[in-house]
Design a protein around this motif. Structure first.
Motif, PDB file in Angstrom:
ATOM      1  N   LYS A 122       0.835  -1.210   0.000  1.00 48.80           N
ATOM      2  CA  LYS A 122       0.000   0.000   0.000  1.00 48.80           C
ATOM      3  C   LYS A 122       0.863   1.250   0.000  1.00 48.80           C
ATOM      4  N   ARG A 123       1.966   1.210   0.718  1.00 48.82           N
ATOM      5  CA  ARG A 123       2.874   2.358   0.757  1.00 48.82           C
ATOM      6  C   ARG A 123       3.529   2.582  -0.607  1.00 48.82           C
ATOM      7  N   ILE A 124       3.879   1.479  -1.265  1.00 50.62           N
ATOM      8  CA  ILE A 124       4.457   1.585  -2.609  1.00 50.62           C
ATOM      9  C   ILE A 124       3.451   2.194  -3.575  1.00 50.62           C
ATOM     10  N   GLU A 125       2.218   1.726  -3.508  1.00 47.90           N
ATOM     11  CA  GLU A 125       1.170   2.248  -4.395  1.00 47.90           C
ATOM     12  C   GLU A 125       0.896   3.715  -4.114  1.00 47.90           C
ATOM     13  N   ALA A 126       0.951   4.097  -2.832  1.00 49.90           N
ATOM     14  CA  ALA A 126       0.687   5.491  -2.452  1.00 49.90           C
ATOM     15  C   ALA A 126       1.698   6.451  -3.073  1.00 49.90           C
ATOM     16  N   GLU A 127       2.895   5.968  -3.360  1.00 46.23           N
ATOM     17  CA  GLU A 127       3.919   6.816  -3.975  1.00 46.23           C
ATOM     18  C   GLU A 127       3.860   6.782  -5.497  1.00 46.23           C
ATOM     19  N   GLY A 128       2.837   6.122  -6.032  1.00 44.85           N
ATOM     20  CA  GLY A 128       2.667   6.117  -7.486  1.00 44.85           C
ATOM     21  C   GLY A 128       3.595   5.173  -8.212  1.00 44.85           C
ATOM     22  N   PHE A 129       3.967   4.067  -7.550  1.00 45.81           N
ATOM     23  CA  PHE A 129       4.847   3.071  -8.160  1.00 45.81           C
ATOM     24  C   PHE A 129       6.103   3.738  -8.710  1.00 45.81           C
ATOM     25  N   LEU A 130       6.798   4.390  -7.818  1.00 45.00           N
ATOM     26  CA  LEU A 130       7.984   5.166  -8.153  1.00 45.00           C
ATOM     27  C   LEU A 130       9.214   4.250  -8.213  1.00 45.00           C
ATOM     28  N   ARG A 131       9.783   4.124  -9.388  1.00 45.12           N
ATOM     29  CA  ARG A 131      10.928   3.233  -9.581  1.00 45.12           C
ATOM     30  C   ARG A 131      12.241   3.992  -9.433  1.00 45.12           C
ATOM     31  N   LYS A 132      13.185   3.382  -8.727  1.00 42.23           N
ATOM     32  CA  LYS A 132      14.533   3.929  -8.644  1.00 42.23           C
ATOM     33  C   LYS A 132      15.372   3.300  -9.743  1.00 42.23           C
ATOM     34  N   ASN A 133      15.979   4.127 -10.569  1.00 42.80           N
ATOM     35  CA  ASN A 133      16.799   3.642 -11.671  1.00 42.80           C
ATOM     36  C   ASN A 133      18.259   3.503 -11.245  1.00 42.80           C
ATOM     37  N   LYS A 134      19.041   2.806 -12.054  1.00 42.88           N
ATOM     38  CA  LYS A 134      20.435   2.554 -11.710  1.00 42.88           C
ATOM     39  C   LYS A 134      21.248   3.839 -11.590  1.00 42.88           C
ATOM     40  N   ASN A 135      20.887   4.864 -12.343  1.00 46.44           N
ATOM     41  CA  ASN A 135      21.640   6.119 -12.301  1.00 46.44           C
ATOM     42  C   ASN A 135      21.174   7.058 -11.191  1.00 46.44           C
ATOM     43  N   GLY A 136      20.249   6.570 -10.352  1.00 44.72           N
ATOM     44  CA  GLY A 136      19.767   7.367  -9.237  1.00 44.72           C
ATOM     45  C   GLY A 136      18.520   8.170  -9.524  1.00 44.72           C
ATOM     46  N   SER A 137      18.122   8.265 -10.796  1.00 39.26           N
ATOM     47  CA  SER A 137      16.894   8.979 -11.137  1.00 39.26           C
ATOM     48  C   SER A 137      15.685   8.118 -10.794  1.00 39.26           C
ATOM     49  N   THR A 138      14.514   8.685 -10.885  1.00 41.76           N
ATOM     50  CA  THR A 138      13.295   7.938 -10.576  1.00 41.76           C
ATOM     51  C   THR A 138      12.301   8.029 -11.727  1.00 41.76           C
ATOM     52  N   THR A 139      11.456   7.015 -11.830  1.00 41.20           N
ATOM     53  CA  THR A 139      10.423   6.964 -12.866  1.00 41.20           C
ATOM     54  C   THR A 139       9.082   6.693 -12.204  1.00 41.20           C
ATOM     55  N   PRO A 140       8.134   7.647 -12.271  1.00 41.20           N
ATOM     56  CA  PRO A 140       6.812   7.412 -11.672  1.00 41.20           C
ATOM     57  C   PRO A 140       5.977   6.470 -12.535  1.00 41.20           C
ATOM     58  N   GLU A 141       5.022   5.803 -11.918  1.00 41.79           N
ATOM     59  CA  GLU A 141       4.107   4.897 -12.613  1.00 41.79           C
ATOM     60  C   GLU A 141       4.875   3.888 -13.465  1.00 41.79           C
ATOM     61  N   ALA A 142       5.910   3.311 -12.879  1.00 42.04           N
ATOM     62  CA  ALA A 142       6.750   2.359 -13.599  1.00 42.04           C
ATOM     63  C   ALA A 142       6.020   1.049 -13.881  1.00 42.04           C
TER      64      ALA A 142
END
Length: 226
Positions: free
Chosen positions: A97-117
């Protein structure tokens, strides 16, 4: 994707190949879940130890969760899968539920993030991946690779004479090649022509029924439930 560590005291490390992609597992339960998912006919790809999704804990601190699998369906839907034993369902339910609350925010290898991954995340336990379901899935996947069209047609014709419950073993009587007939019968189950009485491991004593109509993917649960 992250490859499992080479050594660990409480793991069952290994891999399988699904559509030319190596799918790793780190435990017996992960192996069972992976195999059950691979049986589905609407799965395009499976990736292991991916993605890394971010969430905030009870204190508001950012944390990472490495998903055990990422499943891509034929229609483009992507579902992350967390594998844990059922006794941990309550704790995992809160985490998901906590993961979903953040909009399925993915951490990429370069440190950037991707929402709704991903489109969703689901927990799979030994309830979905029983030993019976795993063994049946493994045998049916093998049957797909060994398909003999002529034997399949003979088996299909043989089952048409049954109009009530019968045992798997009855269809092995008198056949020239029992191994090929078993393969054909498993394919008939895979394609919903034959329906087992229970979801238990299929053997010669398993009770079967002939389905006179076969809607596509009837034995497959709704996609998001995996």
């Amino acid at each position: 994707m992250r490859k499992p560590p080479a050594t660990h005291g409480k793991t069952l490390r290994g891999f399988s190949i699904f559509k030319e992609t190596v799918v790793y597992h780190e435990s017996d339960l992960e192996r069972r879940v992976s195999t059950v998912i691979q049986l589905r006919k609407d799965v395009k790809a499976i990736y292991s130890q991916f993605p890394v999704l971010l969430y905030r804990d009870a204190e508001g601190l950012w944390c990472e969760h490495i998903c055990d699998f990422c499943v891509v369906f034929d229609d483009g839907e992507v579902v992350a899968v967390a594998v844990k034993h059922d006794r941990k369902s309550a704790v995992m339910g809160d985490l998901l539920k906590r993961i979903e609350a953040e909009g399925f925010l993915r951490k990429n290898k370069n440190g950037s993030t991707t929402p709704e991954a991903v489109h969703g995340i689901r927990l799979m336990t030994e309830r979905e991946a029983t030993y019976g379901a795993y063994e049946n899935a493994e045998r049916i996947l093998r049957a797909r690779r060994l398909r003999d069209e002529a034997e399949y047609e003979r088996a299909y014709e043989a089952v048409q004479k049954f109009h009530g419950p019968f045992r798997f073993g009855e269809l092995l009587r008198g056949c020239e090649n029992r191994a090929s007939r078993r393969t054909a019968l498993l394919l008939l189950i895979d394609e919903c022509v034959l329906v087992p009485e229970t979801p238990a491991r299929i053997d010669d004593l398993t009770m079967l029924m002939v389905r006179r109509w076969s809607p596509p993917l009837l034995l497959t649960p709704a996609r998001r439930s995996l």
